[in-house]
Design a protein around this motif. Structure first.
Motif, PDB file in Angstrom:
ATOM      1  N   SER A   1       0.854  -1.189   0.000  1.00  0.00           N
ATOM      2  CA  SER A   1       0.000   0.000   0.000  1.00  0.00           C
ATOM      3  C   SER A   1       0.884   1.231   0.000  1.00  0.00           C
ATOM      4  O   SER A   1       2.058   1.176   0.394  1.00  0.00           O
ATOM      5  CB  SER A   1      -0.884   0.000   1.250  1.00  0.00           C
TER       6      SER A   1
ATOM      7  N   LEU B   1      -5.957   4.321  -2.810  1.00  0.00           N
ATOM      8  CA  LEU B   1      -7.312   3.919  -2.459  1.00  0.00           C
ATOM      9  C   LEU B   1      -7.926   3.083  -3.579  1.00  0.00           C
ATOM     10  O   LEU B   1      -7.994   3.519  -4.723  1.00  0.00           O
ATOM     11  CB  LEU B   1      -8.165   5.164  -2.209  1.00  0.00           C
TER      12      LEU B   1
ATOM     13  N   TRP C   1     -14.602  -1.477   1.819  1.00  0.00           N
ATOM     14  CA  TRP C   1     -15.217  -0.194   2.161  1.00  0.00           C
ATOM     15  C   TRP C   1     -16.724  -0.310   2.319  1.00  0.00           C
ATOM     16  O   TRP C   1     -17.345   0.474   3.050  1.00  0.00           O
ATOM     17  CB  TRP C   1     -14.871   0.848   1.103  1.00  0.00           C
TER      18      TRP C   1
ATOM     19  N   ARG D   1     -15.624   4.686   5.669  1.00  0.00           N
ATOM     20  CA  ARG D   1     -15.803   5.585   4.531  1.00  0.00           C
ATOM     21  C   ARG D   1     -15.734   7.037   4.974  1.00  0.00           C
ATOM     22  O   ARG D   1     -15.149   7.888   4.307  1.00  0.00           O
ATOM     23  CB  ARG D   1     -17.139   5.318   3.836  1.00  0.00           C
TER      24      ARG D   1
ATOM     25  N   TYR E   1     -11.996   7.824   6.763  1.00  0.00           N
ATOM     26  CA  TYR E   1     -10.897   7.954   5.805  1.00  0.00           C
ATOM     27  C   TYR E   1     -11.282   8.795   4.581  1.00  0.00           C
ATOM     28  O   TYR E   1     -10.542   8.826   3.600  1.00  0.00           O
ATOM     29  CB  TYR E   1     -10.412   6.564   5.379  1.00  0.00           C
TER      30      TYR E   1
ATOM     31  N   VAL F   1     -13.262   8.480   2.153  1.00  0.00           N
ATOM     32  CA  VAL F   1     -13.122   7.671   0.945  1.00  0.00           C
ATOM     33  C   VAL F   1     -13.751   8.344  -0.272  1.00  0.00           C
ATOM     34  O   VAL F   1     -13.175   8.355  -1.368  1.00  0.00           O
ATOM     35  CB  VAL F   1     -13.750   6.276   1.174  1.00  0.00           C
TER      36      VAL F   1
ATOM     37  N   MET G   1     -11.606  11.136  -1.984  1.00  0.00           N
ATOM     38  CA  MET G   1     -10.232  10.847  -2.397  1.00  0.00           C
ATOM     39  C   MET G   1     -10.195  10.255  -3.806  1.00  0.00           C
ATOM     40  O   MET G   1     -11.139   9.583  -4.243  1.00  0.00           O
ATOM     41  CB  MET G   1      -9.584   9.852  -1.427  1.00  0.00           C
TER      42      MET G   1
ATOM     43  N   HIS H   1      -9.113   7.546  -6.514  1.00  0.00           N
ATOM     44  CA  HIS H   1      -8.949   6.109  -6.350  1.00  0.00           C
ATOM     45  C   HIS H   1      -8.537   5.469  -7.670  1.00  0.00           C
ATOM     46  O   HIS H   1      -8.600   6.086  -8.734  1.00  0.00           O
ATOM     47  CB  HIS H   1     -10.232   5.470  -5.823  1.00  0.00           C
TER      48      HIS H   1
ATOM     49  N   THR I   1      -1.635   5.148  -7.803  1.00  0.00           N
ATOM     50  CA  THR I   1      -2.596   5.911  -7.008  1.00  0.00           C
ATOM     51  C   THR I   1      -3.780   6.438  -7.810  1.00  0.00           C
ATOM     52  O   THR I   1      -4.839   6.675  -7.241  1.00  0.00           O
ATOM     53  CB  THR I   1      -1.909   7.101  -6.326  1.00  0.00           C
TER      54      THR I   1
ATOM     55  N   ARG J   1      -4.056  15.250   1.625  1.00  0.00           N
ATOM     56  CA  ARG J   1      -4.805  14.974   2.850  1.00  0.00           C
ATOM     57  C   ARG J   1      -4.255  15.778   4.018  1.00  0.00           C
ATOM     58  O   ARG J   1      -4.999  16.274   4.854  1.00  0.00           O
ATOM     59  CB  ARG J   1      -4.771  13.477   3.175  1.00  0.00           C
TER      60      ARG J   1
END
Length: 294
Positions: free
Chosen positions: A146, A191, A197, A204, A207, A209, A212, A214, A242, A266
């Protein structure tokens, strides 16, 4: 040099192959003519259909925390195809859920995140090396890591530590392709919208989600296939992905890694930071109150 390693007619072993990135890699490997062992605790309906409709894809229930289960996967390959796997993919992993959280701290004997995210891929690599050397074969190991391998997370510190561990391990394995014909690589996605998720809706929000960038599990699997098959990626190669397309990918050098854009953006957002560490602060607030009552 290790050279190209096309997977057609080869045996590919995928832990965590029942869903997410592992399932997409299973699909891609099968479509490219490989025989595939899917190792997981259970199959999603999508994976079940693939196993039932494809003669060269087989399922073996496996708890990756149990090393005997990992060894049994190689024996299954011997029994079914009279050979050991050529490619070993460690895709099974967890994202520090509440039952295995550093902050919730409910585990009494060991951290499951470390067993699943660190001990399992390292042990699978060791088993792969032994199996390949005993049969005098070349082979490839690809570990799913990751972008957390290059960053930090107060919200999920054991997860981040587990991915840092894999980066160090894969880099340490770099000389093995030249020494023994075993190439060890790693993919580091950002992500990815996997079933994880959907089963943890609180994540969700925490973070952020939906705010962001993905990358799809399919594209991550395609990158993994490139790492496995293409000789331009040597042992020790770590690929970050990413965002969709070639601009969202880079090979991580052994030293002096610059922050990935996802972490940088972030860190600049107060809202995202509040979302991320809010649950941690709640845990600490409760512990401080409990201590004050003593």
């Amino acid at each position: 040099m290790f050279g190209d390693f096309p997977i057609e007619n080869k045996i590919v072993l995928v832990t965590g192959g029942g869903s997410g990135i592992g399932l997409q890699l299973t699909r891609l490997a099968s479509a490219n003519g490989a025989k595939v062992i899917v190792a997981d605790l259970q199959l999603t309906p999508e994976a079940q259909q693939l196993v039932e409709n494809t003669d060269t894809v087989v399922f073996q229930r496996c708890d990756v925390r149990i090393w005997a289960d990992l060894e049994a996967l190689i024996q299954l390959s011997r029994d079914k195809w009279n050979d050991v796997p050529d490619v070993y993919v460690a895709s099974a992993g967890i994202f520090e859920p509440k039952w295995a959280s550093f902050w919730q701290d409910t585990e009494t004997t060991r951290y499951a995140t470390v067993d699943i995210n660190v001990n399992h891929p390292i042990k699978l690599t060791r088993l792969a090396i032994r199996a390949l050397l005993e049969t005098n074969k070349k082979g490839v190991v690809c570990l799913v890591s990751s972008i957390a391998a290059f960053g930090s997370s107060l919200a999920s510190p054991v997860y981040a530590a587990s991915k840092h561990a894999l980066w160090g391990f894969v880099k340490s394995m770099a000389p093995l392709d030249a020494l023994e014909g075993v190439k060890v690589t790693s993919i580091c996605p950002g992500l990815v919208p996997t079933p994880l998720w959907n089963t943890l809706p609180e994540f969700r929000t925490q973070y952020s989600v939906d705010q962001m960038d993905h990358v799809s599990a399919e594209e991550v699997a395609e990158c993994m296939l490139s790492l496995i098959q293409e000789g331009k990626y040597p042992g020790g190669a770590v690929m970050e992905i990413t965002t969709p397309g070639p601009n969202g990918r880079r090979i991580i050098p052994p030293w002096n890694v610059s922050p990935t854009q996802m972490y940088a953006s972030r860190a600049r957002s107060e809202e995202l930071v509040r979302n991320l560490i809010g649950p941690v602060r709640e845990v600490l607030k409760k512990e401080r109150k409990a201590k004050a009552k003593l």
